[in-house]
Motif scaffolding. Structure first.
Motif, PDB file in Angstrom:
ATOM      1  N   UNK A 109     -11.286  -4.994   4.324  1.00 30.46           N
ATOM      2  CA  UNK A 109     -10.334  -6.138   4.984  1.00 30.46           C
ATOM      3  C   UNK A 109      -9.027  -5.220   5.298  1.00 30.46           C
ATOM      4  N   UNK A 110      -8.370  -5.603   6.453  1.00 29.39           N
ATOM      5  CA  UNK A 110      -7.121  -4.991   6.748  1.00 29.39           C
ATOM      6  C   UNK A 110      -5.718  -5.910   6.319  1.00 29.39           C
ATOM      7  N   UNK A 111      -6.249  -6.644   5.233  1.00 27.71           N
ATOM      8  CA  UNK A 111      -4.927  -7.630   4.866  1.00 27.71           C
ATOM      9  C   UNK A 111      -4.362  -6.732   4.094  1.00 27.71           C
ATOM     10  N   UNK A 112      -2.584  -6.984   4.164  1.00 24.55           N
ATOM     11  CA  UNK A 112      -1.561  -6.284   3.477  1.00 24.55           C
ATOM     12  C   UNK A 112      -1.044  -7.484   2.574  1.00 24.55           C
ATOM     13  N   UNK A 113      -0.795  -8.537   2.788  1.00 24.22           N
ATOM     14  CA  UNK A 113      -0.721  -9.736   1.858  1.00 24.22           C
ATOM     15  C   UNK A 113      -1.703 -10.665   1.858  1.00 24.22           C
ATOM     16  N   UNK A 142      -9.448 -14.172  -4.960  1.00 27.72           N
ATOM     17  CA  UNK A 142      -9.571 -12.869  -5.679  1.00 27.72           C
ATOM     18  C   UNK A 142     -10.366 -11.855  -5.014  1.00 27.72           C
ATOM     19  N   UNK A 143     -11.544 -12.611  -4.403  1.00 30.97           N
ATOM     20  CA  UNK A 143     -12.446 -11.659  -3.532  1.00 30.97           C
ATOM     21  C   UNK A 143     -11.667 -10.863  -2.403  1.00 30.97           C
ATOM     22  N   UNK A 144     -11.065 -11.884  -1.642  1.00 27.70           N
ATOM     23  CA  UNK A 144     -10.224 -11.426  -0.441  1.00 27.70           C
ATOM     24  C   UNK A 144      -8.957 -10.400  -1.004  1.00 27.70           C
ATOM     25  N   UNK A 154      -5.265  -5.407  -2.783  1.00 27.29           N
ATOM     26  CA  UNK A 154      -5.532  -3.979  -3.471  1.00 27.29           C
ATOM     27  C   UNK A 154      -5.220  -2.840  -2.653  1.00 27.29           C
ATOM     28  N   UNK A 155      -6.013  -2.990  -1.312  1.00 25.72           N
ATOM     29  CA  UNK A 155      -5.593  -1.665  -0.451  1.00 25.72           C
ATOM     30  C   UNK A 155      -4.144  -1.370  -0.277  1.00 25.72           C
ATOM     31  N   UNK A 176      -2.704 -10.765  -8.013  1.00 29.72           N
ATOM     32  CA  UNK A 176      -4.315 -10.970  -7.979  1.00 29.72           C
ATOM     33  C   UNK A 176      -4.738 -11.554  -9.302  1.00 29.72           C
ATOM     34  N   UNK A 177      -5.244 -12.774  -9.304  1.00 25.47           N
ATOM     35  CA  UNK A 177      -5.845 -13.494 -10.430  1.00 25.47           C
ATOM     36  C   UNK A 177      -7.176 -13.753 -10.556  1.00 25.47           C
TER      37      UNK A 177
END
Length: 230
Positions: free
Chosen positions: A158-162, A150-152, A179-180, A143-144
């Protein structure tokens, strides 16, 4: 959320104590749930720790191991975190651990997000142990702060894992836990060595802009244990 500091006089002392702490947590996970999960970061800092862990007597066949992030290069490339992990951790007693890598056959990491997300089902979640590092720019995992993504990556709604990441200040496209996904861990450790990294952490603790120093997003939303030696 809180940061607990465990400071050691040397990296050898740190690695011995850290390995014991990790093993205790994994043993508890195996006892309580039948399996335990260990998610780690790459780089130079954890190599000696991984080597020490690989020789520990543990029911490694019941441990799921994966990476917090990966450079999108072939797994035999020297830049590959998987290559380093196979050389340093997935040896000796730990050779029988269930390793779930991130690199797929896809040429573009963006095309592999769905596959990586599906593969996560092969790991026990929440992660029993997550070991993070931190760059001089305050990035963690991949996460740079310099990346358009970076915002995503830090979006907890959001329900993103990767997420596929393209840093502008570092080589290689990356795949990173968001992050989550990182926060979905029972025990989060920040593993640092050297005075310069301690200074970066002190700077991160003083500020509030998580997008400028993404490690802040972890520190602001989780209980984290710092493992540090000069």
């Amino acid at each position: 959320m809180s940061l607990t500091e465990s400071n050691f006089q040397s990296t050898d002392e740190l690695n011995i104590a850290f390995a014991e702490r990790i093993v205790d947590i994994l043993k508890t996970g195996i006892t309580e749930n039948g399996r335990a999960s260990l998610v780690v970061s790459g780089g130079r800092t954890p190599k000696a720790l991984f080597n020490a862990l690989s020789k520990v007597a543990l029911d490694w066949a019941k441990v799921d191991v994966s990476l917090a992030d990966e450079r999108w290069v072939e797994t035999d490339d020297d830049a590959s975190n998987e290559k380093m992990l196979r050389r340093e951790l997935l040896q000796h007693n730990a050779a029988v651990a269930n390793f779930v890598g991130l690199k797929t056959e896809h040429a573009d990491a963006k095309d592999a997000v769905e596959t990586c997300t599906a593969n996560l089902a092969r790991l026990r979640t929440p992660f029993d142990v997550l070991i993070l590092g931190m760059g001089e720019d305050g990035h963690t995992a991949s996460l740079f702060p310099c990346s358009e993504q970076i915002h995503q990556g830090l979006d907890q709604g959001a329900r993103r894992t990767y997420i596929a990441v393209q840093p502008t200040t570092a080589p290689n496209q990356r795949m990173s836990l968001t992050l989550p996904a990182l926060l979905n861990s029972k025990h989060i450790f920040l593993h640092l060595t050297g005075a310069s990294k301690k200074q970066v952490l002190d700077e991160a603790l003083k500020g509030g802009d998580e997008h400028a120093m993404p490690i802040r997003a972890v520190l602001n939303n989780a209980d984290v244990e710092l493992m540090w030696a000069p």
